[in-house]
Scaffold this motif. Structure first.
Motif, mmCIF file in Angstrom:
data_model
loop_
_atom_site.group_PDB
_atom_site.id
_atom_site.type_symbol
_atom_site.label_atom_id
_atom_site.label_comp_id
_atom_site.label_asym_id
_atom_site.label_seq_id
_atom_site.Cartn_x
_atom_site.Cartn_y
_atom_site.Cartn_z
ATOM 1 N N GLY A 1 0.892 -1.165 0.275
ATOM 2 C CA GLY A 1 0.171 0.082 0.015
ATOM 3 C C GLY A 1 1.014 1.404 -0.005
ATOM 4 N N GLY A 2 0.241 2.454 -0.186
ATOM 5 C CA GLY A 2 0.770 3.717 -0.153
ATOM 6 C C GLY A 2 -0.058 4.865 -0.767
ATOM 7 N N SER A 3 0.744 5.872 -1.066
ATOM 8 C CA SER A 3 -0.023 7.060 -1.527
ATOM 9 C C SER A 3 0.423 7.129 -2.854
ATOM 10 C CB SER A 3 0.176 8.409 -0.694
ATOM 11 O OG SER A 3 0.032 8.351 0.617
ATOM 12 N N VAL A 4 -0.395 7.537 -3.921
ATOM 13 C CA VAL A 4 -0.181 7.653 -5.475
ATOM 14 C C VAL A 4 -1.224 8.587 -5.886
ATOM 15 C CG1 VAL A 4 -1.837 5.761 -5.897
ATOM 16 C CG2 VAL A 4 0.095 6.150 -7.428
ATOM 17 N N GLN A 5 -0.995 9.247 -6.921
ATOM 18 C CA GLN A 5 -1.750 10.215 -7.559
ATOM 19 C C GLN A 5 -2.664 9.576 -8.499
ATOM 20 O OE1 GLN A 5 0.777 13.032 -9.505
ATOM 21 N NE2 GLN A 5 0.973 14.295 -7.888
ATOM 22 N N ALA A 6 -3.783 10.149 -8.766
ATOM 23 C CA ALA A 6 -4.764 9.672 -9.594
ATOM 24 C C ALA A 6 -4.265 9.403 -11.068
ATOM 25 C CB ALA A 6 -5.956 10.635 -9.838
ATOM 26 N N GLY A 7 -4.798 8.033 -11.329
ATOM 27 C CA GLY A 7 -4.154 7.419 -12.880
ATOM 28 C C GLY A 7 -2.995 6.708 -12.445
ATOM 29 N N ASN A 41 -4.406 -0.380 -11.352
ATOM 30 C CA ASN A 41 -4.181 0.409 -12.330
ATOM 31 C C ASN A 41 -5.024 1.525 -12.477
ATOM 32 O OD1 ASN A 41 -2.006 -0.989 -13.139
ATOM 33 N ND2 ASN A 41 -2.850 -2.123 -14.604
ATOM 34 N N SER A 42 -4.902 2.688 -13.028
ATOM 35 C CA SER A 42 -5.748 3.862 -13.224
ATOM 36 C C SER A 42 -6.513 4.102 -11.970
ATOM 37 C CB SER A 42 -6.811 3.349 -14.314
ATOM 38 O OG SER A 42 -6.126 3.223 -15.571
ATOM 39 N N LEU A 43 -5.858 4.375 -10.900
ATOM 40 C CA LEU A 43 -6.451 4.402 -9.477
ATOM 41 C C LEU A 43 -6.996 5.805 -9.524
ATOM 42 C CD1 LEU A 43 -3.796 2.981 -7.546
ATOM 43 C CD2 LEU A 43 -5.990 2.383 -7.309
ATOM 44 N N LYS A 44 -8.334 5.815 -8.708
ATOM 45 C CA LYS A 44 -8.968 6.857 -8.644
ATOM 46 C C LYS A 44 -9.104 7.146 -7.174
ATOM 47 C CE LYS A 44 -12.195 5.388 -12.194
ATOM 48 N NZ LYS A 44 -13.682 4.795 -12.637
#
Length: 122
Positions: free
Chosen positions: A7-13, A82-85
């Motif tokens: 897990g972690g932090s990611v930007q949208a997309g 993928n393509s996280l929102k």
């Protein structure tokens, strides 16, 4: 025992890959899957896999973006996201049960659980 990581932090997309290492009586893990729980919401099934025959099930919310897979030799479950929102932000839990899966909407009382890994999408 089920131990999640990735897990972690990611930007949208963006993308993340969650890993769940299983130990103990893994031969009984005929159905494994991923659930998630966002703040103020109920825990929901995201993706399931029948570990012996490989059939998979996905929530409509993630279908086409997430892929569940299992390495039986390593007793490890994965969730490629993928393509996280932003709405994918939640605590993600690995779960396993002896009964086979037939949907993502399964009784959560029938599962054993990991401790969870946080996914945050901004």
């Amino acid at each position: 025992q089920l131990v999640e990581s990735g897990g972690g932090s990611v930007q949208a997309g963006g993308s993340l890959k969650l890993t769940c290492a299983a130990s103990g009586d893994t031969l009984r893990h005929n159905c494994m899957g991923w659930f998630r729980q966002a703040p103020g919401k109920e825990r929901e099934g995201v993706a399931m896999i029948n570990t012996q025959i490989g059939t998979t099930y996905y929530s409509d919310l993630v279908k086409g973006r997430f892929t569940i897979s299992k390495d039986n030799a390593k007793n490890t479950l994965y969730l490629q996201m993928n393509s996280l929102k932003p709405e994918d932000t939640a605590m993600y839990y690995c779960a396993a049960r002896s009964r086979e899966c037939f949907d993502v909407r399964l009784s959560q009382f029938t599962f054993s659980w990991g401790q969870g890994t946080q996914v945050t999408v901004s």
